[in-house]
Design a protein around this motif. Sequence first.
Motif, PDB file in Angstrom:
ATOM      1  N   VAL A 677       0.840  -1.199   0.000  1.00  0.00           N
ATOM      2  CA  VAL A 677       0.000   0.000   0.000  1.00  0.00           C
ATOM      3  C   VAL A 677       0.871   1.244   0.000  1.00  0.00           C
ATOM      4  O   VAL A 677       1.874   1.327   0.715  1.00  0.00           O
ATOM      5  CB  VAL A 677      -0.932   0.001   1.234  1.00  0.00           C
ATOM      6  N   ASP A 678       0.478   2.214  -0.804  1.00  0.00           N
ATOM      7  CA  ASP A 678       1.142   3.514  -0.851  1.00  0.00           C
ATOM      8  C   ASP A 678       0.382   4.474   0.051  1.00  0.00           C
ATOM      9  O   ASP A 678      -0.673   4.998  -0.300  1.00  0.00           O
ATOM     10  CB  ASP A 678       1.171   4.037  -2.290  1.00  0.00           C
ATOM     11  N   SER A 679       0.913   4.696   1.239  1.00  0.00           N
ATOM     12  CA  SER A 679       0.220   5.545   2.212  1.00  0.00           C
ATOM     13  C   SER A 679       0.173   7.001   1.788  1.00  0.00           C
ATOM     14  O   SER A 679      -0.709   7.751   2.208  1.00  0.00           O
ATOM     15  CB  SER A 679       0.898   5.443   3.584  1.00  0.00           C
ATOM     16  N   SER A 680       1.105   7.427   0.962  1.00  0.00           N
ATOM     17  CA  SER A 680       1.134   8.835   0.530  1.00  0.00           C
ATOM     18  C   SER A 680       0.050   9.154  -0.481  1.00  0.00           C
ATOM     19  O   SER A 680      -0.175  10.318  -0.808  1.00  0.00           O
ATOM     20  CB  SER A 680       2.496   9.169  -0.093  1.00  0.00           C
ATOM     21  N   ALA A 681      -0.652   8.132  -0.972  1.00  0.00           N
ATOM     22  CA  ALA A 681      -1.700   8.377  -1.958  1.00  0.00           C
ATOM     23  C   ALA A 681      -2.965   8.920  -1.340  1.00  0.00           C
ATOM     24  O   ALA A 681      -3.868   9.363  -2.028  1.00  0.00           O
ATOM     25  CB  ALA A 681      -2.030   7.091  -2.717  1.00  0.00           C
ATOM     26  N   ASN A 682      -3.047   8.935   0.005  1.00  0.00           N
ATOM     27  CA  ASN A 682      -4.238   9.430   0.685  1.00  0.00           C
ATOM     28  C   ASN A 682      -3.964  10.785   1.288  1.00  0.00           C
ATOM     29  O   ASN A 682      -2.845  11.274   1.315  1.00  0.00           O
ATOM     30  CB  ASN A 682      -4.655   8.444   1.788  1.00  0.00           C
ATOM     31  N   ASN A 683      -5.005  11.371   1.829  1.00  0.00           N
ATOM     32  CA  ASN A 683      -4.871  12.692   2.422  1.00  0.00           C
ATOM     33  C   ASN A 683      -4.010  12.629   3.668  1.00  0.00           C
ATOM     34  O   ASN A 683      -3.978  11.631   4.389  1.00  0.00           O
ATOM     35  CB  ASN A 683      -6.254  13.260   2.790  1.00  0.00           C
ATOM     36  N   GLU A 684      -3.334  13.724   3.945  1.00  0.00           N
ATOM     37  CA  GLU A 684      -2.481  13.769   5.118  1.00  0.00           C
ATOM     38  C   GLU A 684      -3.334  13.657   6.384  1.00  0.00           C
ATOM     39  O   GLU A 684      -4.422  14.191   6.483  1.00  0.00           O
ATOM     40  CB  GLU A 684      -1.692  15.087   5.143  1.00  0.00           C
ATOM     41  N   GLY A 685      -2.804  12.982   7.375  1.00  0.00           N
ATOM     42  CA  GLY A 685      -3.493  12.826   8.643  1.00  0.00           C
ATOM     43  C   GLY A 685      -4.141  11.468   8.790  1.00  0.00           C
ATOM     44  O   GLY A 685      -4.484  11.052   9.877  1.00  0.00           O
ATOM     45  N   GLN A 686      -4.375  10.730   7.664  1.00  0.00           N
ATOM     46  CA  GLN A 686      -4.988   9.423   7.763  1.00  0.00           C
ATOM     47  C   GLN A 686      -3.966   8.346   8.129  1.00  0.00           C
ATOM     48  O   GLN A 686      -4.285   7.395   8.807  1.00  0.00           O
ATOM     49  CB  GLN A 686      -5.663   9.065   6.441  1.00  0.00           C
ATOM     50  N   GLY A 687      -2.737   8.511   7.643  1.00  0.00           N
ATOM     51  CA  GLY A 687      -1.702   7.549   7.981  1.00  0.00           C
ATOM     52  C   GLY A 687      -1.892   6.229   7.272  1.00  0.00           C
ATOM     53  O   GLY A 687      -2.721   6.061   6.389  1.00  0.00           O
ATOM     54  N   HIS A 752      -7.021   5.247 -15.559  1.00  0.00           N
ATOM     55  CA  HIS A 752      -5.796   6.001 -15.304  1.00  0.00           C
ATOM     56  C   HIS A 752      -5.056   5.472 -14.082  1.00  0.00           C
ATOM     57  O   HIS A 752      -3.823   5.393 -14.081  1.00  0.00           O
ATOM     58  CB  HIS A 752      -6.122   7.484 -15.126  1.00  0.00           C
ATOM     59  N   GLY A 753      -5.789   5.104 -13.031  1.00  0.00           N
ATOM     60  CA  GLY A 753      -5.128   4.497 -11.868  1.00  0.00           C
ATOM     61  C   GLY A 753      -5.398   5.169 -10.556  1.00  0.00           C
ATOM     62  O   GLY A 753      -4.806   4.797  -9.529  1.00  0.00           O
ATOM     63  N   LYS A 754      -6.282   6.156 -10.508  1.00  0.00           N
ATOM     64  CA  LYS A 754      -6.588   6.816  -9.242  1.00  0.00           C
ATOM     65  C   LYS A 754      -7.252   5.828  -8.289  1.00  0.00           C
ATOM     66  O   LYS A 754      -8.171   5.111  -8.648  1.00  0.00           O
ATOM     67  CB  LYS A 754      -7.537   7.996  -9.506  1.00  0.00           C
ATOM     68  N   GLY A 755      -6.763   5.776  -7.057  1.00  0.00           N
ATOM     69  CA  GLY A 755      -7.360   4.927  -6.030  1.00  0.00           C
ATOM     70  C   GLY A 755      -6.819   3.524  -5.949  1.00  0.00           C
ATOM     71  O   GLY A 755      -7.323   2.726  -5.168  1.00  0.00           O
ATOM     72  N   ARG A 756      -5.806   3.187  -6.743  1.00  0.00           N
ATOM     73  CA  ARG A 756      -5.224   1.840  -6.650  1.00  0.00           C
ATOM     74  C   ARG A 756      -4.383   1.682  -5.400  1.00  0.00           C
ATOM     75  O   ARG A 756      -4.265   0.589  -4.843  1.00  0.00           O
ATOM     76  CB  ARG A 756      -4.368   1.560  -7.882  1.00  0.00           C
ATOM     77  N   LEU A 761       3.169   0.903  -8.382  1.00  0.00           N
ATOM     78  CA  LEU A 761       2.562   1.645  -9.492  1.00  0.00           C
ATOM     79  C   LEU A 761       2.741   3.150  -9.320  1.00  0.00           C
ATOM     80  O   LEU A 761       2.933   3.879 -10.299  1.00  0.00           O
ATOM     81  CB  LEU A 761       1.078   1.295  -9.611  1.00  0.00           C
ATOM     82  N   SER A 762       2.682   3.628  -8.087  1.00  0.00           N
ATOM     83  CA  SER A 762       2.905   5.056  -7.843  1.00  0.00           C
ATOM     84  C   SER A 762       4.330   5.452  -8.201  1.00  0.00           C
ATOM     85  O   SER A 762       4.568   6.524  -8.773  1.00  0.00           O
ATOM     86  CB  SER A 762       2.618   5.393  -6.377  1.00  0.00           C
ATOM     87  N   ALA A 768       6.920   8.266 -15.608  1.00  0.00           N
ATOM     88  CA  ALA A 768       6.171   8.225 -16.865  1.00  0.00           C
ATOM     89  C   ALA A 768       6.448   9.457 -17.713  1.00  0.00           C
ATOM     90  O   ALA A 768       6.532  10.576 -17.204  1.00  0.00           O
ATOM     91  CB  ALA A 768       4.670   8.105 -16.581  1.00  0.00           C
ATOM     92  N   ASP A 769       6.564   9.257 -19.006  1.00  0.00           N
ATOM     93  CA  ASP A 769       6.740  10.363 -19.943  1.00  0.00           C
ATOM     94  C   ASP A 769       5.423  11.108 -20.150  1.00  0.00           C
ATOM     95  O   ASP A 769       5.414  12.318 -20.347  1.00  0.00           O
ATOM     96  CB  ASP A 769       7.259   9.817 -21.271  1.00  0.00           C
ATOM     97  N   CYS A 770       4.314  10.378 -20.110  1.00  0.00           N
ATOM     98  CA  CYS A 770       2.978  10.967 -20.277  1.00  0.00           C
ATOM     99  C   CYS A 770       2.120  10.549 -19.094  1.00  0.00           C
ATOM    100  O   CYS A 770       1.344   9.576 -19.180  1.00  0.00           O
ATOM    101  CB  CYS A 770       2.335  10.509 -21.581  1.00  0.00           C
ATOM    102  N   PRO A 771       2.236  11.235 -17.958  1.00  0.00           N
ATOM    103  CA  PRO A 771       1.511  10.818 -16.752  1.00  0.00           C
ATOM    104  C   PRO A 771       0.001  10.889 -16.901  1.00  0.00           C
ATOM    105  O   PRO A 771      -0.722  10.256 -16.133  1.00  0.00           O
ATOM    106  CB  PRO A 771       2.009  11.806 -15.680  1.00  0.00           C
ATOM    107  N   GLU A 772      -0.493  11.651 -17.877  1.00  0.00           N
ATOM    108  CA  GLU A 772      -1.945  11.718 -18.060  1.00  0.00           C
ATOM    109  C   GLU A 772      -2.519  10.398 -18.559  1.00  0.00           C
ATOM    110  O   GLU A 772      -3.737  10.183 -18.505  1.00  0.00           O
ATOM    111  CB  GLU A 772      -2.317  12.845 -19.026  1.00  0.00           C
ATOM    112  N   LEU A 773      -1.667   9.476 -19.043  1.00  0.00           N
ATOM    113  CA  LEU A 773      -2.119   8.163 -19.496  1.00  0.00           C
ATOM    114  C   LEU A 773      -2.036   7.110 -18.396  1.00  0.00           C
ATOM    115  O   LEU A 773      -2.491   5.974 -18.609  1.00  0.00           O
ATOM    116  CB  LEU A 773      -1.293   7.693 -20.700  1.00  0.00           C
ATOM    117  N   GLY A 774      -1.469   7.442 -17.242  1.00  0.00           N
ATOM    118  CA  GLY A 774      -1.289   6.448 -16.199  1.00  0.00           C
ATOM    119  C   GLY A 774      -0.108   5.535 -16.497  1.00  0.00           C
ATOM    120  O   GLY A 774       0.562   5.659 -17.528  1.00  0.00           O
TER     121      GLY A 774
END
Length: 828
Positions: A677-687, A752-756, A761-762, A768-774
């Motif tokens: 799990v990538d903890s930095s993918a969530n809002n700060e304070g959740q841990g 795209h990959g939001k919420g994985r 993957l992060s 990525a050269d084109c991050p808009e493609l995931g």
Amino acid sequence: MRQPQTRIVNDETMYCFWNRVDNPGEIWNSENVLMYFLPHLTIQILLIVATTRLMFWILRPLNQPHFVAELLAGFVLNIKVPYLNETIFEELLPTKGLVGFETISYLGIVYYVFVTGLEMNLDSVLRARKKASTIAIVGTLIPMILGCWVYSMIQYTSSEKNEFNTISSYLLWALATSVTSFPVVAHILSDLKILYTGLGRVALTSATINDFINWAMFVLCIPILSSGEMGIMPVILTIVFILLCYFVIRPPLNKILVQKTDENEWDLYQLSYVIIGVIFCAMVTEFIGTHSAVGALVFGLILPRGKFTEMLIEQSDDIGSGYLAPLFFASLGLRSKIDQIVQRGNFIRDIVFLLMIISTKIVSTIVATRFYGMPVRDSMALGMLMNTKGILSLIILNIGFDRELLGQEAFSMMVVSIFIMTIIVAPIINAMYKPRARYEQNKLRTIENLKSDSEIRIMVCVHNARQAIGIVNILEACNGINVSTLRVFAVQLVEMKGRSTALLLAHLEQQPTSLQTEPQPFDQSSDANNYTSNHITNVFEEYASNNANTLVENLLAMSSYSTIHKDIFNLALEKQASLVLLPFHKQNTAEGTLEIFETSYKDLNQNVMYEAPCSVGIFVDRGHHSSLFKTNMSIIMIFIGGPDDREALAIAWRMSKHHRTSLTMVRLLLCGKVAEVDSSANNEGQGLLGAVLDSGKQRELDEEYVGSFRLKAVNNEDTITYAEREVHTSDDIPQVLNELDRGGFDLYILGHGKGRNSLVLSNLLDWADCPELGVIGDMLASNSFGSNSSILVVQQYGFGGVEFKKSCCSRKANSNNDDLESLFPKVE
């Protein structure tokens, strides 16, 4: 006259003559222009331009037009500050030096009005619908009547009531009150990003008609007001001049200009002849007794629109609008004696009169719009937009002041009211239509949350016809359900350069609005912009004609590429779109590789993905433009997890119901380190605990949706297959993709990959050269991968947009290009 004198030098007598020449010409006895007037004129121009730029920079957050800042600069320089004016401004702006300053400022008037003529479109006036025409006519007549009444009240309480209480003064005041400036309205609508809404199109059309009526009244009335009965002859001569220019000079002139433009034979030296033509026409109308602005306007009206107009404005706008025009607006500010109004102390009286002047146009517009059932909020906004003034109203006031038809008090009060009524429009309308508040009301506008038989609304944004042809395949695939309707909003994105208001209005007139019941055909013009618009329109109309349950509406968004994403947001909200499709910034070449077509498209796509009001899809076109009615399409959907993948699966599920489409869904199961799990993918304070809980919730939603898909689709359709692949390390991802690509699919559909919330993957996304493609989309679109398949990358709305770190990503991608290419073997 000679007077001989004698002098004795070295015992010799010498006769000397003192010569004196008397010349009756006063010009020879004047001061040296180069010693006094020219240095002061240079300093004055620099002072005005610098002050104007400062005022514009201060007012820029309020979306104010340029002339407001220019008028404010004149007010600021006219403020009487003790000691400061005596030591600085009186040295820089002496009364004696203002004569040359105002003379040069008239060149600014001529150029500004010439550009206004270029921006006006007579065809739009002639083709205007009843609603816009009614608003324009009522918005002209009622303010004139109310304006005369307000002027009578001002004269009744003024010390100048006997001197300027004439019919000419009343009519001049009424003309200034009824003016609406079409270029200023277009600027405000464009800056507020409501230009392509129903309100924006009605306002722009009504303002064009109102502006045309005001100029016609100006031509007919000003000579008569200035000269009485003797002014009839200038009016007749002006009408003859206009007819001569339009019917005799315009046809051959347009033919020459269009031919030279198509052959790219123009240079700066040749363009100077156009400016000479402007000055010549201005001189003619000034000589026959009308005004120099009329000749400049007529010359602008007879020139061809399109590529020539854009080139001319781009080449000459800096000197005209940047340096000459501000001189005129600033001179009006200097003429306005605001301090005298303040010193009288009649604040309540002045405020009441200012409110009466400002409200005349608003009241008349509300009265006109109520007959058409327009909402009160839209009526108020339209009234305020129609209340914006510009160059014509200030020219009228300037003529009245110069020819002693208006007094100092009435002149100053009207100039102040024009400034106030224009400066308040943008902030008030911006507060009335809060776009961000409207975004929050549509968090469930996604394909996943639509029922299978619900109408699906897709907004397609394209820049050229090639993109339109490619993206039609996606629309055809989405059109597989006969019980539901597919509504397509085809938006052509056009970059606005300079003051392209004429082109803007021409396109808007061809769009279906509340004034039109069906799309109007594009004007068949020879310029490239109209040709491209015609081609794009034909592509989507042909597509709609072959699909009984498909409705297509052609639209246009014209703005700078740095802000055009806001136009896309407002259009998507107005049309209640569930998906916005955008073309990739790279284009397929003859060698089968993707090469950058336009770098600004990449920033545009990322801006849309960051805060779009619905789901977004980016289409990477590999050039397969064969119709689904002739060829079967093979689609593969790669599912990893998260809301974006569920949205992509929803789109693929809908496409699978087309009778010529086969779908393969492959689920990549993340195992081992890849599943960390990538903890930095969530809002700060959740841990870390918050990340684990969120990942668990996402997995639960994924299992539920995939299970429903397998139960309803895979088990009941022969053309749908399902497979799973395990991924244990990051190196397994390109290996699995290479294996799947051997299937020869026509289209990849990805999330795209939001919420994985996957750490691996992060980390891959950072390179990525084109991050808009995931992550997966960037790999598949890489030329090193060697795929020939098109790609559709989907981002679901409701979970926040992706914030792209452009500088960081681009630097990493460029510096590690070799590492990225090493993931894939070269395909021969």
